[in-house]
Design a protein around this motif. Sequence first.
Motif: not given
Length: 553
Positions: A208-217
């Motif tokens: 789940k930790e990957i979601l926010d930085p991936l969406v931000a990218r």
Amino acid sequence: MLYLPEEKLKKILIEGGFLTEKEFENYKKKAERLEADIGEILISEGVITLDYYYQLLSDYYKIPLARSLSKKIDPKILSFIPEIVARERKAVAFDFDEKNNLLKVAMTDPTDLETEQNLERLLSIYAEHSTLQFEEVIKESVQAASRMKVKGLEEAAKELPIVQLLDALIYYAIFSEASDIHIEPLEKETLVRFRIEGLLKEIARFPKEILDPLVARIKLLSSLKIDVHYIPQDGRFRFTTKTGQVVDLRVSVMPQLHGEKVVMRLLRATRPLSLPELGLLKSSLEKVKKAISRSFGSIFICGPTGSGKTTTLYSILSILNRPEVNIVTIEDPIEYAIKYVNQIQVNPQAGLTFATGLRSILREDPDIILVGEIRDRETAEIATHAALTGHLLFSTLHTNDAPTAIPRLIEMGVPKFLVAATLNTVIGQRLVRKICKNCIYSYTPKKSEIDAIKEQLLLLGVKEEEIEIPRLFFRGKGCPICHGSGYKGRTGIFEILDINDELREMIGRENFDLEAFKKVARQAGYRTMFEDGLKKIELGITTLEEVLRAVRE
């Protein structure tokens, strides 16, 4: 697909004692009725087997048969050519010569040089993608996500592991010939799914930790607001592979219960399909060619989202795209760039809507106008007036079938006399999955299937005495090539409604009667998508289940 010349096939089969000359002529008549090649009819009727036909082709064209396909193929070799590409290009990788670095490919048409070039490009993408250590990238992405709290979202979005992870997903989507990438927030995981051949397929689950930085990218690339999380946002960005392939991605970000969901639509610069490649049979093909040869009036393509309307429009435009013709389009979004066509992107924030853009287009001296979609009364009225004043206009409508386009335009406020005067042709369409040719088999239809066909045809106004049920149906058993589904690829089922003088008079009446209109249209040759689908069932192209699913959408 390669075919044997008719006279050559006739000579071989009569001399071989497969049938008499009279029987051959009967099968030839059936092929003409179904708008199919006689070889396909002979195979579907069990006169000859598919293997025997391929052997005849092999002998005639002096090209060896790829008999290794009857054995189990190494999944790693099979994956060199994605299933969507294998279906579209009718080519399957079945062996690899490591010593000479040579991939062996079985093709239904080995003379197709364009397919060879297409496969070379795809294999170069595969080579690029295979260098990415996916598991390592995920690990490093989790570490980058943990640093997000210190550095902030924008900085985390620029970290190399996050950049590599998104690149890997896009590469894999290109390689898989996916149309959409879904990145979905679950309670404890991040789910990634690709839409392939119209169906969503799970690709991966990330922490789940990957979601926010991936969406931000993704937001960063799409010029969206990174720190806004509670309202929908739309954008787009361009992705270029190391081999030079360009893919535009249309981005939609939507807040959900467990975070923000992202859907990215991959818009590739692909060659337009020919009309037969779309799935148009001979009679429908002739109607469409006649419709697009006119110099003014309107042509509408109808169907739900994802039914292939845009693909059909672009295929038609590619036929009409000539140096002496000025074609102008207004779209939202521009899905494919077409050389020498003037394409305008709708931009409501700048005041450029379908209606305002269409008004401006009329001052650009157009011969042919494409309006991506008729959404409101103002656009409908301007478009109809354009069709009345010497322009050939194309657009799409969201209706269940072709005849329903008429009341839809009237409901939108277009005067009946204008609809009657300008409407030339309405094309209704859906997409159905095609039976895998590697594991296809025939069977006698069950009573429940026959009853389902009769029920559907009676609902469509077909008289019981006119109903013809195919003697054989077809299915795919499921094999390694189709991943056990029994299906490979998709094709269209169509209905073409030509507006003649009698139908124009009916449209202009004070009380428009849709059911009466359909009856008169049938007398003039209009046939429904379901009936087109029945022909494709009889030809072994698709199944009854697929056709019923499509027409009931």
